[in-house]
Design a protein around this motif. Sequence first.
Motif, mmCIF file in Angstrom:
data_model
loop_
_atom_site.group_PDB
_atom_site.id
_atom_site.type_symbol
_atom_site.label_atom_id
_atom_site.label_comp_id
_atom_site.label_asym_id
_atom_site.label_seq_id
_atom_site.Cartn_x
_atom_site.Cartn_y
_atom_site.Cartn_z
ATOM 1 N N LEU A 43 0.839 -1.209 0.000
ATOM 2 C CA LEU A 43 0.000 0.000 0.000
ATOM 3 C C LEU A 43 0.873 1.257 0.000
ATOM 4 C CD1 LEU A 43 -3.106 0.469 0.142
ATOM 5 C CD2 LEU A 43 -2.832 0.762 2.595
ATOM 6 N N THR A 44 1.918 1.226 0.823
ATOM 7 C CA THR A 44 2.864 2.350 0.908
ATOM 8 C C THR A 44 3.545 2.589 -0.439
ATOM 9 O OG1 THR A 44 3.285 1.880 3.241
ATOM 10 C CG2 THR A 44 4.915 3.215 2.101
ATOM 11 N N TYR A 45 4.005 1.505 -1.042
ATOM 12 C CA TYR A 45 4.671 1.608 -2.355
ATOM 13 C C TYR A 45 3.714 2.184 -3.397
ATOM 14 C CZ TYR A 45 7.104 0.266 -6.630
ATOM 15 O OH TYR A 45 7.721 0.303 -7.862
ATOM 16 N N ALA A 46 2.471 1.723 -3.368
ATOM 17 C CA ALA A 46 1.488 2.150 -4.364
ATOM 18 C C ALA A 46 1.188 3.644 -4.287
ATOM 19 C CB ALA A 46 0.188 1.352 -4.188
ATOM 20 N N ILE A 47 1.035 4.187 -3.077
ATOM 21 C CA ILE A 47 0.721 5.620 -2.972
ATOM 22 C C ILE A 47 1.947 6.483 -3.267
ATOM 23 C CG2 ILE A 47 1.100 5.901 -0.473
ATOM 24 C CD1 ILE A 47 -1.506 7.698 -0.564
ATOM 25 N N GLU A 48 3.115 5.997 -2.879
ATOM 26 C CA GLU A 48 4.339 6.773 -3.136
ATOM 27 C C GLU A 48 4.701 6.800 -4.614
ATOM 28 O OE1 GLU A 48 6.751 6.474 1.091
ATOM 29 O OE2 GLU A 48 7.166 4.954 -0.445
ATOM 30 N N ASN A 49 4.276 5.778 -5.363
ATOM 31 C CA ASN A 49 4.610 5.705 -6.787
ATOM 32 C C ASN A 49 3.437 6.046 -7.702
ATOM 33 O OD1 ASN A 49 7.529 4.514 -7.086
ATOM 34 N ND2 ASN A 49 6.582 3.471 -5.355
ATOM 35 N N GLY A 50 2.376 6.590 -7.145
ATOM 36 C CA GLY A 50 1.276 7.109 -7.952
ATOM 37 C C GLY A 50 0.316 6.078 -8.507
ATOM 38 N N GLU A 51 0.415 4.832 -8.044
ATOM 39 C CA GLU A 51 -0.551 3.817 -8.499
ATOM 40 C C GLU A 51 -1.951 4.129 -7.965
ATOM 41 O OE1 GLU A 51 0.662 -0.143 -7.452
ATOM 42 O OE2 GLU A 51 2.683 0.133 -8.257
ATOM 43 N N ILE A 52 -1.986 4.684 -6.767
ATOM 44 C CA ILE A 52 -3.240 5.113 -6.142
ATOM 45 C C ILE A 52 -3.046 6.537 -5.631
ATOM 46 C CG2 ILE A 52 -4.077 2.817 -5.476
ATOM 47 C CD1 ILE A 52 -2.834 3.278 -2.699
ATOM 48 N N GLN A 53 -4.160 7.254 -5.471
ATOM 49 C CA GLN A 53 -4.078 8.631 -4.996
ATOM 50 C C GLN A 53 -4.357 8.739 -3.490
ATOM 51 O OE1 GLN A 53 -5.771 7.901 -8.136
ATOM 52 N NE2 GLN A 53 -3.669 8.291 -8.796
#
Length: 200
Positions: A156-166
């Motif tokens: 989840l952390t990786y996804a928000i930091e890399n723009g996969e999720i907002q």
Amino acid sequence: MTKKYILASLNIIIFIIFLILLSIGLWQIKIFSNIKTILIIIGLIITLAISIYLYFNKKIKLYNIGIFITFLLNIILLYNIVDLNYKYNYLSNTINQKYQYLEYNIYVQKKNVIYSNIKKLNNKKIGTLDNNKNISQYLNKIINIECIEYNTIEELTYAIENGEIQSFIINEEEYNNIPEDNSIKDKVRIIYTSKIKNDL
């Protein structure tokens, strides 16, 4: 005249029923603190007592004022009951006891000032740790959003930091279980909090 008094009595009976239904919803869902919920219920009971007093008043003017106020309050109570039930489906849960209501927070990155409230996330992606269809159902009543499930807080952390999720949505327990060495707590802020039903 008798018909008028029967309708007025019905008005008060409806008020009592709505008061009970709303009280059940407020207590079950716990949107407010226990003290605030109790104060709201006490306020409604006092209003009911005033309505009953005005109903038995011999002065026609006071009687009519009481009936009008009770009718107006019935409309307000009905709206709140329908709204609560639409969001939380608490009426059927009162009988079936299928759900509990947990507090969830929506987090966005502090550095992103665009997402100042939940409406700004319309047509965006939100991450979740729960395989909980109730989250997406609840959110899609407010905005159009795509829920993406992740298995771990690291994903989840990786996804928000890399723009996969907002943004991401997790409950208090999940947030408190984030390891101390994970810097995500310093990088995100809450923009929305609500109770969402969870299957028991």
